[in-house]
Scaffold this motif. Sequence first.
Motif, mmCIF file in Angstrom:
data_model
loop_
_atom_site.group_PDB
_atom_site.id
_atom_site.type_symbol
_atom_site.label_atom_id
_atom_site.label_comp_id
_atom_site.label_asym_id
_atom_site.label_seq_id
_atom_site.Cartn_x
_atom_site.Cartn_y
_atom_site.Cartn_z
ATOM 1 N N ASP A 1 47.719 48.854 54.170
ATOM 2 C CA ASP A 1 47.957 48.178 55.760
ATOM 3 C C ASP A 1 46.897 49.122 56.496
ATOM 4 O O ASP A 1 46.527 48.620 57.534
ATOM 5 C CB ASP A 1 49.141 48.819 55.915
ATOM 6 N N SER A 2 46.717 50.389 56.342
ATOM 7 C CA SER A 2 45.704 51.218 57.144
ATOM 8 C C SER A 2 44.204 50.606 57.069
ATOM 9 O O SER A 2 43.398 50.999 57.977
ATOM 10 C CB SER A 2 45.665 52.932 56.986
ATOM 11 N N ILE A 3 43.924 49.772 56.235
ATOM 12 C CA ILE A 3 42.609 49.377 56.047
ATOM 13 C C ILE A 3 42.161 47.920 56.744
ATOM 14 O O ILE A 3 40.941 47.548 56.729
ATOM 15 C CB ILE A 3 42.115 49.357 54.648
ATOM 16 N N ARG A 4 42.986 47.406 57.063
ATOM 17 C CA ARG A 4 43.055 46.167 57.819
ATOM 18 C C ARG A 4 41.947 46.136 58.982
ATOM 19 O O ARG A 4 40.955 45.500 58.759
ATOM 20 C CB ARG A 4 44.286 45.734 58.509
ATOM 21 N N PRO A 5 41.945 47.144 59.753
ATOM 22 C CA PRO A 5 40.739 46.985 61.006
ATOM 23 C C PRO A 5 39.423 47.060 60.406
ATOM 24 O O PRO A 5 38.486 46.490 60.862
ATOM 25 C CB PRO A 5 41.065 48.314 61.601
ATOM 26 N N VAL A 6 38.956 48.044 59.179
ATOM 27 C CA VAL A 6 37.731 48.095 58.544
ATOM 28 C C VAL A 6 37.223 46.820 58.010
ATOM 29 O O VAL A 6 36.205 46.683 58.070
ATOM 30 C CB VAL A 6 37.574 49.335 58.041
ATOM 31 N N LEU A 7 38.478 46.317 57.376
ATOM 32 C CA LEU A 7 37.896 44.945 56.675
ATOM 33 C C LEU A 7 37.610 43.837 57.718
ATOM 34 O O LEU A 7 36.489 43.023 57.349
ATOM 35 C CB LEU A 7 39.144 44.474 55.841
ATOM 36 N N GLU A 8 38.327 43.879 58.598
ATOM 37 C CA GLU A 8 38.276 42.830 59.741
ATOM 38 C C GLU A 8 36.652 43.021 60.112
ATOM 39 O O GLU A 8 35.895 42.077 60.666
ATOM 40 C CB GLU A 8 39.291 42.571 60.588
ATOM 41 N N THR B 1 47.917 42.971 44.219
ATOM 42 C CA THR B 1 47.124 43.524 45.583
ATOM 43 C C THR B 1 46.177 42.466 46.207
ATOM 44 O O THR B 1 46.084 42.584 47.315
ATOM 45 C CB THR B 1 46.290 44.845 45.003
ATOM 46 N N GLY B 2 45.466 41.918 45.538
ATOM 47 C CA GLY B 2 44.347 40.829 45.996
ATOM 48 C C GLY B 2 45.265 39.761 46.875
ATOM 49 O O GLY B 2 44.894 39.813 48.238
ATOM 50 N N PRO B 3 46.194 39.235 46.815
ATOM 51 C CA PRO B 3 46.943 38.276 47.485
ATOM 52 C C PRO B 3 47.621 39.106 48.844
ATOM 53 O O PRO B 3 47.613 38.597 49.940
ATOM 54 C CB PRO B 3 48.035 37.814 46.626
ATOM 55 N N ARG B 4 48.073 40.404 48.315
ATOM 56 C CA ARG B 4 48.593 41.296 49.695
ATOM 57 C C ARG B 4 47.642 41.449 50.601
ATOM 58 O O ARG B 4 47.989 41.452 51.508
ATOM 59 C CB ARG B 4 49.201 42.360 48.899
ATOM 60 N N ILE B 5 46.266 41.871 50.276
ATOM 61 C CA ILE B 5 45.325 42.201 51.032
ATOM 62 C C ILE B 5 44.920 40.949 52.012
ATOM 63 O O ILE B 5 44.637 40.951 52.946
ATOM 64 C CB ILE B 5 44.296 42.909 50.558
ATOM 65 N N GLY B 6 44.834 39.868 50.887
ATOM 66 C CA GLY B 6 44.458 38.461 51.717
ATOM 67 C C GLY B 6 45.480 38.102 52.843
ATOM 68 O O GLY B 6 45.093 37.488 53.606
ATOM 69 N N ARG B 7 46.666 38.350 52.511
ATOM 70 C CA ARG B 7 47.640 38.069 53.680
ATOM 71 C C ARG B 7 47.383 38.805 55.008
ATOM 72 O O ARG B 7 47.510 38.488 56.088
ATOM 73 C CB ARG B 7 49.099 38.084 53.194
ATOM 74 N N LEU C 1 39.313 38.801 46.916
ATOM 75 C CA LEU C 1 39.431 38.339 45.264
ATOM 76 C C LEU C 1 40.473 39.403 44.916
ATOM 77 O O LEU C 1 41.485 39.696 45.473
ATOM 78 C CB LEU C 1 37.889 38.480 44.627
ATOM 79 N N ASP C 2 40.331 39.624 43.248
ATOM 80 C CA ASP C 2 41.251 40.606 42.934
ATOM 81 C C ASP C 2 40.661 41.235 41.573
ATOM 82 O O ASP C 2 39.508 40.625 41.204
ATOM 83 C CB ASP C 2 42.534 39.958 42.371
ATOM 84 N N GLY C 3 40.758 42.495 41.355
ATOM 85 C CA GLY C 3 40.272 43.040 40.436
ATOM 86 C C GLY C 3 41.102 44.281 39.913
ATOM 87 O O GLY C 3 42.220 44.799 40.168
ATOM 88 N N CYS C 4 40.596 44.920 38.789
ATOM 89 C CA CYS C 4 41.227 46.093 38.091
ATOM 90 C C CYS C 4 40.210 46.614 37.308
ATOM 91 O O CYS C 4 39.086 46.424 37.371
ATOM 92 C CB CYS C 4 41.990 45.638 37.444
ATOM 93 N N ILE C 5 40.458 48.133 37.100
ATOM 94 C CA ILE C 5 39.375 49.054 36.461
ATOM 95 C C ILE C 5 40.002 49.744 35.251
ATOM 96 O O ILE C 5 41.324 50.208 35.383
ATOM 97 C CB ILE C 5 38.622 50.138 37.517
#
Length: 303
Positions: A82-89, A107-113, A121-125
């Motif tokens: 939740d804390s990264i929303r401002p920098v993404l925008e 996680t991808g859909p969650r951040i997308g919302r 997108l979505d990913g893993c490592i």
Amino acid sequence: MNYLIIGTGGVGGCIAGFLALAGKDVTCIARGKHLEAIRRQGLHLKSDLKGEHFLRVKACTAEEYRGKADVILVCVKGYSIDSIRPVLERAATPHTLVIPILNVYGTGPRIGRLVPSVKVLDGCIYIVGFVSGEGEISQMGRIFRLVFGARPQQQVAPERLERIAGELRECGIKVDVSDDINRDTFIKWSFISAMAVTGAYYDVPMGEVQKPGKVRDTFIGLSTESAELGRKLGVEFPEDPISYNLKVIDKLDPESTASMQKDLARGHDSEIQGLLFDMITAAEEQGIDIPTYRMVAEKFTKH
């Protein structure tokens, strides 16, 4: 292309280090003494794959970043999303692609919302990477594999994904562009959940999971239960998921541990919610019996 790494911990720091070594344009988001050390001496990368380097990389806090990025790799822990929303925008343009690389499924859909105007997108490592000192990142073993992809409804041109993959491969990272990122992120969640929970429950490194006995049996039990959940959710596994998880665990450095295990041992915030309790909740919602997960959860619900 220019890259922004949000979260310069073990995963983000390794990606940033490999990008910088290959001469790519990369900026790291970090904080505190870790950030101060990176600014002072460079990013100190100690890698089994690349050797030891001090890398001059651009680094700042999320609040300080004012640029625009072509590719944003989100490498924070799940509890920080939740804390990264401002920098993404701020950092995204209509052409930016955001690739979350977290351990928790969905996680991808969650951040997308959170940021609907941004293409997430979505990913893993698959990697053993961790902060080994202020400004210092260690990468252990021979595994450094990144999987990412777009969901079908996102309609991202395959050429865009392949271009990013090609640049990352130039840096020495094994990259797969997924044709079913929902499947591949679930497979990673299943693996890292079993790995982290087993290691934390017994407080042992992965070498103990590689030996026959009760520790390995617990890992197999957890893998079996999460695989059943995956099938119930419609995940089509390309190979037997239990055999796959064992194959991956057996390739790890015997001394390695999951970041959740390290964080719990230090009394830090950890991903236990996403890797243990979210798995239990999802299984219960699907009516799946999960005796191994319930057994290990008893230890951590007492705290």
